[in-house]
Structure formats: C-alpha cells, structure tokens
Enzyme design. Structure first.
Site, mmCIF file in Angstrom:
data_model
loop_
_atom_site.group_PDB
_atom_site.id
_atom_site.type_symbol
_atom_site.label_atom_id
_atom_site.label_comp_id
_atom_site.label_asym_id
_atom_site.label_seq_id
_atom_site.Cartn_x
_atom_site.Cartn_y
_atom_site.Cartn_z
ATOM 1 N N ASP A 217 38.505 1.451 32.589
ATOM 2 C CA ASP A 217 37.137 1.939 32.722
ATOM 3 C C ASP A 217 37.157 3.200 33.593
ATOM 4 O O ASP A 217 37.655 3.165 34.724
ATOM 5 C CB ASP A 217 36.245 0.867 33.354
ATOM 6 C CG ASP A 217 34.771 1.195 33.240
ATOM 7 O OD1 ASP A 217 34.347 2.174 33.883
ATOM 8 O OD2 ASP A 217 34.043 0.509 32.515
ATOM 9 N N GLU A 260 32.753 4.599 28.108
ATOM 10 C CA GLU A 260 33.914 5.056 28.882
ATOM 11 C C GLU A 260 34.945 3.942 29.070
ATOM 12 O O GLU A 260 35.795 4.010 29.953
ATOM 13 C CB GLU A 260 33.468 5.606 30.249
ATOM 14 C CG GLU A 260 32.822 4.600 31.171
ATOM 15 C CD GLU A 260 31.294 4.543 31.043
ATOM 16 O OE1 GLU A 260 30.641 4.220 32.052
ATOM 17 O OE2 GLU A 260 30.783 4.820 29.941
#
Length: 339
Positions: A217, A260
């Site tokens: 992440d 993301e």
C-alpha cells in the site's frame, strides 16, 4: 483412391479442426496443404496474400508445402499486370502450360516461376480478393480437370476460413488481455489476480511447494494527489509499477489490486524469502526520485507478507497479508510486516 466428392468432404473435415495461435502460417495451414498435394497430385502448393486488401501492391508467400526449394517470396503487382488483373477480378487461373498461357507468361519472363502447369484460386476476405492458393506441377504434360479446379477452389476457401479463424482468435486474445490489464500501470489487474492466484494454489497442491503473497500500500498517496495533482499521482503509480517489475522473477506476478494497493504472487517462495524481497522493494521505492513539473515527489510504501500454507485458503492468506499491511501502517509506515 478417393472420389472428388469424398476428397472435398475430407478437406472440409480437416479444415474444421480447432486451431491455436500458430508459430507460423506454415504451421497453421500445413494440414490443408498436405490434403491438396495428395488429391491434386502436384509438386507444390503455396499460399499468397496481398499486402493491402484495398490497394494491393504486392503478393507475399506466407506458406508453402516446399519452402526448401527455390521459390519467390513476393511478387510486385505492377510487374505482372495480366496475371494480377485476373486474380484481383476473382478469376481462377488454370494454366496447363505456363509458358504459353497469356495469363501466366509474365511469371516465366520475370523468372518467378519454374512450374509447367499452374492452378491459382482466389482467397477472399469480406468479399474481396485477399490472395491465392497456387498449385504447381513440374510435369511436362499436366492437364487440369474440372474436378481439380473445384477442389482447388474448395482448398482456397478452407485456407480463407482458417486464416479468418486465426484473426478472430488473435482478436479474442487481445480483448482478453485488455480485460486483464490495468491501462495506467500496464500491470495485470485484480480480475487477473483472482484467476492467477487460483492457478498458483493448484500448482502448490500438486507440487507441494511454498507460495507467498506480498500486499503493498503506497503511503500518503492521497496527499500526493492533493499536493501535486492527479496527473502526478498517475505518474507515481506508473513509476512505482515499473520499478517493482524490474526486480521480480518471470514467475512472479505483480497486480494492481485497487487504487494505490498492489499484490504480488510469489510461487515457490517461503515467508522468509518473501520478506527479503519485500525489504528490497521497500528500499528501492524509498530511493526513487520522481520528478513532475520541476518538483520532486518522494514515495514510500507499507508491506504485508503472508505465506499460504497448504492448509490455508486463498481468502485467508489475502486477509493475513492485508492485516499485515495495516500493522505496517500502525508501525509508522515504510516498513515490512509478516503475518
């Protein structure tokens, strides 16, 4: 000995076989050319296609039953006006004597044909002449029969269908590829991940080998978008993907999981090896310098590592990797946590 009708029926059966993406047109059409050689009793059969179907300039040989012997690979249309006039009108050319038939004498003059008898039938694509199937005999006295002509035209139709089937298969594969690819990063997407991780799990069961996942992440990605703009955010995602891809093995699969978030499938990889890879990736991301509109963007990422035991499901392992990412965030980000 097959009758002409039986030979055409056999050709239809052969041409109906399912195809896969072939290494070459020779491979794609080989079985059809063999059928033609057998029934027509000729020395060579070749398949030729025009370079541009709407405004052809050249006819190129794409497959032949006898590529080893000397044979032209292409014919410039302007050099053979009489021959190509017949072909582009869709006419079959059955020349019992190539040197004396005014439709084919040009081929002899330009030394592009050593055959004595020639039977050329047109391949169509969407109703337009796309090329020819050329059947050649080197015997001194070879007379084409009506059955030969009908069979040769059936052979051309079979080649046409096979070529169209190949193009359809290529298009299907391209569409499938588009469905599985994230256009921004060029990585495989979540849909592909779901299929590929199941395949990796099946291999793990069969081979009794380790399998791990790394969840990634990007840290403060919303802040990057807010400060530098969404175009900069897109550049960051693309640069991140390229940086990671360079450090993975061929068998490793990096996918964009969403936003993301990214995930890596690591076949034949135990947890400790996965941790080491995650740490290398973390350092490389931390050291990246991304420039956008004369501004420098720095990036870090949080990593969660989980090994998929034989007894664990895919869903359990993804959840473990996801939890590990949250623990990495809680630990201050820019670190690797294994669950």
């Amino acid at each position: 000995m097959l009758t002409p009708q039986q030979a055409r029926q056999r050709l239809r059966r052969v041409s109906s076989h399912s195809i896969e993406i072939a290494e070459s047109y020779d491979e794609l059409l080989n079985d059809l050319l063999k059928e033609g050689l057998h029934f027509l009793d000729v020395d060579r059969i070749s398949v030729w296609l025009v370079d541009h179907i709407d405004s052809p300039n050249q006819l190129n040989c794409i497959a032949s039953s006898d590529f080893q012997n000397e044979q032209a690979n292409s014919l410039e249309i302007h050099q053979y006006p009489t021959y190509f006039e017949q072909i582009l009108l869709g006419h079959t050319i059955a020349a019992n004597n190539v040197a004396q038939d005014n439709r084919t004498t040009e081929l002899i003059i330009h030394n592009q044909n050593s055959s004595r008898a020639l039977l050329d039938t047109v391949i169509y694509l969407n109703g337009k002449p796309h090329g020819v199937v050329s059947c050649e005999s080197f015997a001194e006295h070879h007379i084409w029969t009506e059955d030969d002509i009908v069979y040769a035209e059936s052979l051309a139709d079979s080649c046409s269908r096979r070529l169209m089937a190949l193009e359809t298969l290529k298009l299907q594969n391209q569409l499938k590829e588009m469905v599985f690819v994230d256009t921004l990063t060029g990585l495989k997407n979540r849909r592909y991940f779901n299929e590929r991780v199941q395949s990796a799990k099946n291999s793990q069961y069969r081979l009794q080998t380790p399998l791990s996942l790394i969840m990634i992440d990007l840290d403060h990605f919303k802040q990057i978008n807010d400060e530098f703009g969404h175009e900069a955010g897109d550049i960051v995602l693309a640069k991140f993907a390229k940086n990671c891809q360079k450090q993975l093995r061929l068998e490793d699969v990096l996918c964009r999981y969403g936003g993301e978030e990214f995930i890596i499938i690591l076949p034949y990889t135990a947890e400790q090896q996965a941790i080491q890879l995650a740490e290398r990736l973390r350092l490389s991301i931390e050291n990246m310098t991304i420039q956008h509109e004369q501004k420098i963007i720095k990036l870090t990422a949080s990593f969660g590592v989980a090994e998929m035991g034989l007894e664990h499901t895919i869903e359990e392992t993804i959840k473990k990797a996801d939890i590990a990412v949250y623990r990495a965030k809680d630990a201050g980000r820019n670190c690797v946590i294994a669950n």
